[in-house]
Write a protein that holds these residues in place. Structure first.
Motif, PDB file in Angstrom:
ATOM      1  N   LYS A  63       0.877  -1.173   0.000  1.00 14.66           N
ATOM      2  CA  LYS A  63       0.000   0.000   0.000  1.00 14.66           C
ATOM      3  C   LYS A  63       0.915   1.225   0.000  1.00 14.66           C
ATOM      4  O   LYS A  63       1.428   1.632   1.027  1.00 14.66           O
ATOM      5  N   VAL A  64       1.175   1.760  -1.171  1.00 16.74           N
ATOM      6  CA  VAL A  64       2.116   2.871  -1.304  1.00 16.74           C
ATOM      7  C   VAL A  64       1.581   3.915  -2.281  1.00 16.74           C
ATOM      8  O   VAL A  64       0.692   3.629  -3.071  1.00 16.74           O
ATOM      9  N   PRO A  65       2.152   5.122  -2.232  1.00 19.34           N
ATOM     10  CA  PRO A  65       1.721   6.145  -3.171  1.00 19.34           C
ATOM     11  C   PRO A  65       1.814   5.661  -4.617  1.00 19.34           C
ATOM     12  O   PRO A  65       2.731   4.910  -4.965  1.00 19.34           O
ATOM     13  N   PHE A  66       0.881   6.071  -5.430  1.00 14.76           N
ATOM     14  CA  PHE A  66       0.820   5.769  -6.860  1.00 14.76           C
ATOM     15  C   PHE A  66       0.584   4.285  -7.139  1.00 14.76           C
ATOM     16  O   PHE A  66       0.680   3.857  -8.284  1.00 14.76           O
ATOM     17  N   ASN A  67       0.304   3.495  -6.096  1.00 14.66           N
ATOM     18  CA  ASN A  67       0.093   2.047  -6.266  1.00 14.66           C
ATOM     19  C   ASN A  67       1.227   1.364  -7.011  1.00 14.66           C
ATOM     20  O   ASN A  67       1.000   0.413  -7.774  1.00 14.66           O
ATOM     21  N   LEU A  68       2.441   1.844  -6.804  1.00 15.06           N
ATOM     22  CA  LEU A  68       3.578   1.182  -7.451  1.00 15.06           C
ATOM     23  C   LEU A  68       3.735  -0.225  -6.883  1.00 15.06           C
ATOM     24  O   LEU A  68       3.347  -0.493  -5.754  1.00 15.06           O
TER      25      LEU A  68
END
Ligand code: CLR
Length: 446
Positions: free
Chosen positions: A336-341
């Motif tokens: 679960k991280v920014p930009f769904n990387l």
């Protein structure tokens, strides 16, 4: 480390280390972005996009908040996230089983597209991206070789496999969907542990595969639930043995029950189906040996069991030749991280002082607007994006004035000696110059 490789494989490893490809990659890959939360301004796609129906993506000026902090060069590098499938494939003597692993590898390219409704940075002409993994023993280099149309050429090498080809994507926004068509082909060379028996019954060291990527569409933009779909038939051919498989990625239907599904049959050069492959390109892919026998399936399995074998084979449930279905691939969990990387994508733009001294000045990691975006400095990212794009236009104007034709740094366009396709051949100099710290003058684009 050399002992686990045969001669052909060992020679590649020797080249990779002699050319110093792993210098700068002593520290483990990055596991986190510097930002913990994605605080991008929320945007309604349709509101901005509706005036752009009929355009292709490269002709659209979109706010930088539509971007994710990756470049299309790095999206191409993401293709090799699951390259260990090629190492496993190389361990089998059965060429159609190797084909299953290569075809699965080709299908895993789509796993990372889920939940990433954002525009990667369009690489500047001459921009490069290198990525080496001493732990996996591969090196990769991608270069933007053409701006209009945008083409990225890539070359990756490892003891048991090479992967090369181009991303040349034709895009069109149609309102109901945003469609991406791949024009180029991808190639894979496999060096099996025990060699290959080719079409003429000769024993050779390596085999060549090729395929075309399937289409990608972003659907659901109007209704505000944008989703990435990848669909179409992908024919993976082993040009050395004559085996082939058509992997069919089903198009997402209205009720989404067919979403992510794929299936195919590996056919040997005599036209005989040998393996069935199926599953979902976002989660798991299985395969199963096709055994033709007059005995019905149920009884047949028992008759294959050796009654004298007292100890069951370890991992027999996943033995490809058992006749039951076995797991070929499973997607890595998504953080679960920014930009769904993906976890793999997070590693790509990582840089430390150690690596910095080895990089080409054209490397994506040094691109200022993308770095600003990654750090959440969106206004600054927009300013820098404008600046580097102006710089690129001015360089082009100058070339036109001087009647110069553009020549890429590291790849040259050729006709493929086996398939007859046009493709971009890696010239190899990049790694040699890199080792000598001689990349400094190879481009001022940022
Ligand atoms: C799919 C996997 C292929 C390589 C490839 C090329 C182009 C990529 C596509 C992949 C995924 C979807 C993609 C596309 C370019 C633009 C599009 C990233 C990685 C995004 C989703 C479009 C966003 C539209 C904005 C207006 C929001 O091997």
């Amino acid at each position: 480390a050399l002992s686990q490789y045969n001669k052909a494989q060992g020679m590649v490893l020797q080249k990779l280390s002699q050319e110093g490809s792993f210098l700068g990659y002593e520290n483990p890959p990055r596991q986190k972005l510097s930002m913990d939360e994605d605080n991008r301004p929320k945007v309604g796609l349709w509101g901005i996009l509706k005036s752009m129906i009929g355009k292709d993506m490269t002709r659209m000026t979109l706010p930088v908040s539509f971007n994710e902090p990756t470049s299309l060069l790095q999206r191409l590098a993401e293709d090799i996230e699951y390259s260990n499938l090629l190492n496993i494939g190389a361990s089998y003597d059965d060429s159609t089983l190797r084909l299953i692993y290569v075809a699965t590898f080709a299908a895993t390219e789509y796993a990372s597209t889920i939940d990433r409704i954002a525009k990667p940075f369009n690489p500047l002409l001459r921009e490069t991206f290198e990525y080496c993994r001493p732990d996996e023993q591969y090196r990769l280099i991608v270069e933007q070789v053409s701006h209009h149309p945008p083409i990225s050429a890539c070359s990756a090498e490892s003891p048991k496999w090479d992967y090369y080809g181009e991303n040349a994507v034709d895009s069109k926004f149609r309102g109901r969907s945003f469609d991406f068509k791949h024009l180029g082909k991808m190639f894979c060379v496999l060096r099996p542990d025990n060699g290959v028996i080719d079409k003429n019954n000769n024993k050779v060291h390596e085999e060549l595969y090729s395929w075309k990527k399937v289409n990608t569409s972003v659907v659901g933009i109007i209704i505000g639930n944008p989703t990435v779909d990848n669909f179409g038939k992908m024919e993976v051919t082993n040009h050395t043995t004559g085996d082939s498989i058509i992997v069919d990625l089903k198009q997402r239907g209205w009720r989404a029950s067919s979403a992510y599904q794929l299936s195919g049959h590996a056919i040997d050069r005599h036209g005989k189906p040998q393996w069935a492959m199926g599953g979902h390109w976002n989660s798991k892919i299985f395969a199963k040996k096709i055994i033709d026998s007059p005995i019905p399936l149920g009884e047949r399995r028992d008759s294959l069991v050796d009654p004298d074998a007292s100890v069951p084979k370890i991992g027999s449930s996943n033995d490809p030749f058992s006749g039951s279905k076995f797991l070929v691939w499973q997607a890595a969990p998504r953080p679960k991280v920014p930009f769904n990387l993906t976890s793999f994508a997070i590693t790509l733009n990582g840089i430390d002082d150690n690596l910095r001294s080895w990089l080409a000045p054209t490397d994506t990691r040094l691109r200022p607007d993308q770095r600003d975006m990654e750090d959440g400095k969106y206004d600054q990212a927009a300013d820098e994006k404008h600046r580097v794009e102006v710089k690129q236009r001015e360089a082009r104007k100058k070339r036109e004035e001087n009647k110069e034709t553009y020549v890429p740094n590291w790849f040259v366009k050729k006709v493929h000696p086996v398939t007859g396709d046009s493709f971009w051949e890696f010239k190899g100099e990049y790694w040699k110059l890199r080792k000598e710290h001689k990349l400094a003058g190879t481009g001022d684009i940022f």
